[in-house]
Design a protein around this motif. Structure first.
Motif, mmCIF file in Angstrom:
data_model
loop_
_atom_site.group_PDB
_atom_site.id
_atom_site.type_symbol
_atom_site.label_atom_id
_atom_site.label_comp_id
_atom_site.label_asym_id
_atom_site.label_seq_id
_atom_site.Cartn_x
_atom_site.Cartn_y
_atom_site.Cartn_z
ATOM 1 N N ALA A 168 -19.193 40.548 10.461
ATOM 2 C CA ALA A 168 -19.912 39.800 11.871
ATOM 3 C C ALA A 168 -19.649 40.001 12.386
ATOM 4 C CB ALA A 168 -20.374 38.186 10.612
ATOM 5 N N LEU A 169 -18.062 39.473 12.770
ATOM 6 C CA LEU A 169 -17.831 40.198 14.165
ATOM 7 C C LEU A 169 -17.770 41.574 14.304
ATOM 8 C CD1 LEU A 169 -14.121 38.044 14.552
ATOM 9 C CD2 LEU A 169 -16.649 37.574 16.068
ATOM 10 N N ALA A 170 -17.278 42.992 13.274
ATOM 11 C CA ALA A 170 -17.112 43.697 13.872
ATOM 12 C C ALA A 170 -18.311 45.212 13.952
ATOM 13 C CB ALA A 170 -16.405 45.002 12.690
ATOM 14 N N GLY A 171 -18.784 44.039 13.122
ATOM 15 C CA GLY A 171 -20.392 46.119 13.096
ATOM 16 C C GLY A 171 -20.819 46.556 12.621
ATOM 17 N N GLU A 172 -21.443 47.996 12.816
ATOM 18 C CA GLU A 172 -21.171 48.960 11.974
ATOM 19 C C GLU A 172 -20.190 49.727 12.761
ATOM 20 O OE1 GLU A 172 -24.632 50.940 11.970
ATOM 21 O OE2 GLU A 172 -26.613 50.010 11.638
ATOM 22 N N LEU A 173 -19.289 50.409 11.684
ATOM 23 C CA LEU A 173 -17.917 51.271 12.320
ATOM 24 C C LEU A 173 -18.423 52.536 11.586
ATOM 25 C CD1 LEU A 173 -15.413 48.671 11.130
ATOM 26 C CD2 LEU A 173 -16.208 49.280 13.308
ATOM 27 N N SER A 174 -17.093 53.372 13.016
ATOM 28 C CA SER A 174 -17.298 54.733 11.815
ATOM 29 C C SER A 174 -15.823 55.855 12.195
ATOM 30 C CB SER A 174 -18.587 55.592 12.489
ATOM 31 O OG SER A 174 -18.159 55.949 13.468
ATOM 32 N N TRP A 175 -15.744 56.500 11.551
ATOM 33 C CA TRP A 175 -15.017 57.329 11.743
ATOM 34 C C TRP A 175 -15.135 58.739 11.898
ATOM 35 C CZ3 TRP A 175 -14.913 55.915 6.406
ATOM 36 C CH2 TRP A 175 -14.763 56.653 6.014
ATOM 37 N N ARG A 176 -14.000 59.849 13.025
ATOM 38 C CA ARG A 176 -14.031 61.535 12.819
ATOM 39 C C ARG A 176 -13.284 62.074 11.264
ATOM 40 N NH1 ARG A 176 -12.031 64.443 17.402
ATOM 41 N NH2 ARG A 176 -12.932 66.895 16.511
ATOM 42 N N GLU A 177 -14.124 62.448 10.729
ATOM 43 C CA GLU A 177 -13.502 62.939 9.221
ATOM 44 C C GLU A 177 -13.666 64.858 9.844
ATOM 45 O OE1 GLU A 177 -11.357 63.278 6.669
ATOM 46 O OE2 GLU A 177 -11.944 61.540 6.544
ATOM 47 N N GLU A 216 -18.010 64.958 2.385
ATOM 48 C CA GLU A 216 -18.084 64.595 3.371
ATOM 49 C C GLU A 216 -16.750 65.162 4.652
ATOM 50 O OE1 GLU A 216 -17.200 62.791 0.817
ATOM 51 O OE2 GLU A 216 -19.222 61.551 -0.121
ATOM 52 N N ALA A 217 -17.892 65.060 5.242
ATOM 53 C CA ALA A 217 -17.100 65.647 7.151
ATOM 54 C C ALA A 217 -17.629 64.910 8.328
ATOM 55 C CB ALA A 217 -17.041 67.076 6.872
ATOM 56 N N GLY A 218 -17.185 65.052 9.719
ATOM 57 C CA GLY A 218 -17.697 64.823 10.538
ATOM 58 C C GLY A 218 -18.336 63.033 10.716
ATOM 59 N N THR A 219 -18.928 62.417 11.231
ATOM 60 C CA THR A 219 -18.865 61.370 11.004
ATOM 61 C C THR A 219 -19.545 60.533 10.022
ATOM 62 O OG1 THR A 219 -19.447 61.562 13.743
ATOM 63 C CG2 THR A 219 -20.102 59.637 12.812
ATOM 64 N N ILE A 220 -18.257 59.610 10.141
ATOM 65 C CA ILE A 220 -18.410 59.124 7.922
ATOM 66 C C ILE A 220 -19.180 57.518 8.862
ATOM 67 C CG2 ILE A 220 -17.660 58.455 5.901
ATOM 68 C CD1 ILE A 220 -18.259 61.454 6.576
ATOM 69 N N GLY A 221 -19.372 57.088 7.833
ATOM 70 C CA GLY A 221 -19.893 55.022 8.233
ATOM 71 C C GLY A 221 -18.999 54.858 7.453
ATOM 72 N N ALA A 222 -17.899 53.562 8.033
ATOM 73 C CA ALA A 222 -17.567 53.108 7.054
ATOM 74 C C ALA A 222 -18.432 52.062 6.105
ATOM 75 C CB ALA A 222 -16.617 51.655 8.284
ATOM 76 N N ARG A 223 -17.446 51.976 5.228
ATOM 77 C CA ARG A 223 -18.237 51.196 4.660
ATOM 78 C C ARG A 223 -17.180 49.526 3.806
ATOM 79 N NH1 ARG A 223 -19.967 53.400 0.091
ATOM 80 N NH2 ARG A 223 -19.754 52.026 -1.225
ATOM 81 N N PRO A 224 -16.608 49.153 4.834
ATOM 82 C CA PRO A 224 -15.622 47.928 4.205
ATOM 83 C C PRO A 224 -15.818 47.148 3.351
ATOM 84 C CG PRO A 224 -16.280 47.503 6.224
ATOM 85 C CD PRO A 224 -17.023 48.518 6.178
#
Length: 293
Positions: free
Chosen positions: A162-171, A179-187
């Protein structure tokens, strides 16, 4: 732009094998090719399995391979208070809670739930924590802690998201599906992960993101088995205000049965290969790396 910073971060809970050699050599090759630096970190928070002789063997094996690192070695066991402070910061925001169930108790709870419908699993196939500790009243938690009952501090995933919202990382490498590129995080796929224990004020997830930030690591090169763990790391980085590195996950070396090489399955150690007369150049060939330019 400053040169990149890489790191090799083994745990001294056994002897290094060919999988470790591949990761160490790949990090060293990338650092050399980019004019960057390579750091060595000893991830020794598990005091029941980590031993001094294994740590010494790491230094010997890396020297034999020709892997040199820059600066002093960072040992996580020297920085437990730093990790404890980070946990306290999360706790002050209401993002962690103590859970008192043992692994066996959790397994029994999940087995009972599986009789009704399959209980959700994390990306590694382990059942998600049922969340019992989260539902305890504050007075009950205090009484259990005062009684000396062992506990783990778990991240309240719903509150954290709820605090973080959507996150991603560069792969820069690849994941299980290429997968490569911008990856959507799924914590959320990991549920309420452990960030510390009563006897150990940190966890792998917590200490690794703190160390990478403090050491100025800009590119994390590691095995594809940790690809989806990056989702948890990105969440913790956000919550603690830490800069995210770029990630490069590489393929895993596997044995004849298709299992990833690991200490637990008795993968042949580098010290055994060395004793058998195998050369560092032959190790590079064995792991699929060309001779350095």
């Amino acid at each position: 732009m400053p040169p990149p910073v890489f790191r090799f971060a083994p745990s001294p809970n056994g002897y290094l094998h060919l999988g470790h050699a591949y990761s160490a050599l790949l990090n060293a090759d990338l650092a050399r090719a980019s004019g960057g630096t390579l750091l060595l970190r000893i991830e020794d928070i598990d005091r029941t399995r980590c031993r001094p002789e294994f740590e010494q063997a790491i230094y010997e094996d890396l020297a034999w391979l020709g892997v040199a690192w820059d600066g002093e070695v960072r040992r996580q066991s020297d920085h437990l208070e730093l990790y404890r402070s980070a946990v306290e910061r999360l706790a002050a925001r209401g993002l962690v809670y103590p859970a008192f169930e043992s692994r066996a108790e959790i397994a029994r709870l999940v087995a009972a739930q599986d009789q009704v419908a399959e209980w959700p699993r994390d990306p590694d196939g382990a059942p998600l924590y049922p969340g019992i500790g989260q539902r305890l009243a504050a007075v009950e938690r205090a009484e259990l802690i005062a009684a000396g009952i062992p506990y783990a501090l778990r991240l309240d995933m719903a509150a954290a998201l709820a605090l973080a919202g959507e996150l991603s990382w560069r792969e820069l490498g690849s994941g299980p599906g290429g997968e490569a590129g911008t990856i959507g995080a799924r914590p959320e796929a990991w549920g309420d992960v452990i960030v510390a224990r009563k006897e150990t004020p940190t966890s792998y997830h917590l200490s690794v993101v703190i160390d990478d930030a403090l050491q100025g690591v800009t590119e994390v090169v590691r095995g594809a088995d940790l690809f989806w763990s990056t989702s948890v790391h990105r969440l913790l980085q956000h919550l603690l205000g830490l800069p995210p590195p770029v990630y490069r996950h590489h393929a895993l070396l596997r044995d004849a049965e298709g299992r990833k090489l690991s200490k637990s399955t008795g993968a042949t150690g580098l010290r055994e290969l060395r004793a058998a007369g195998v050369t560092p150049a032959e190790v590079r060939t064995m792991v699929g790396l060309a001779a350095p330019a």
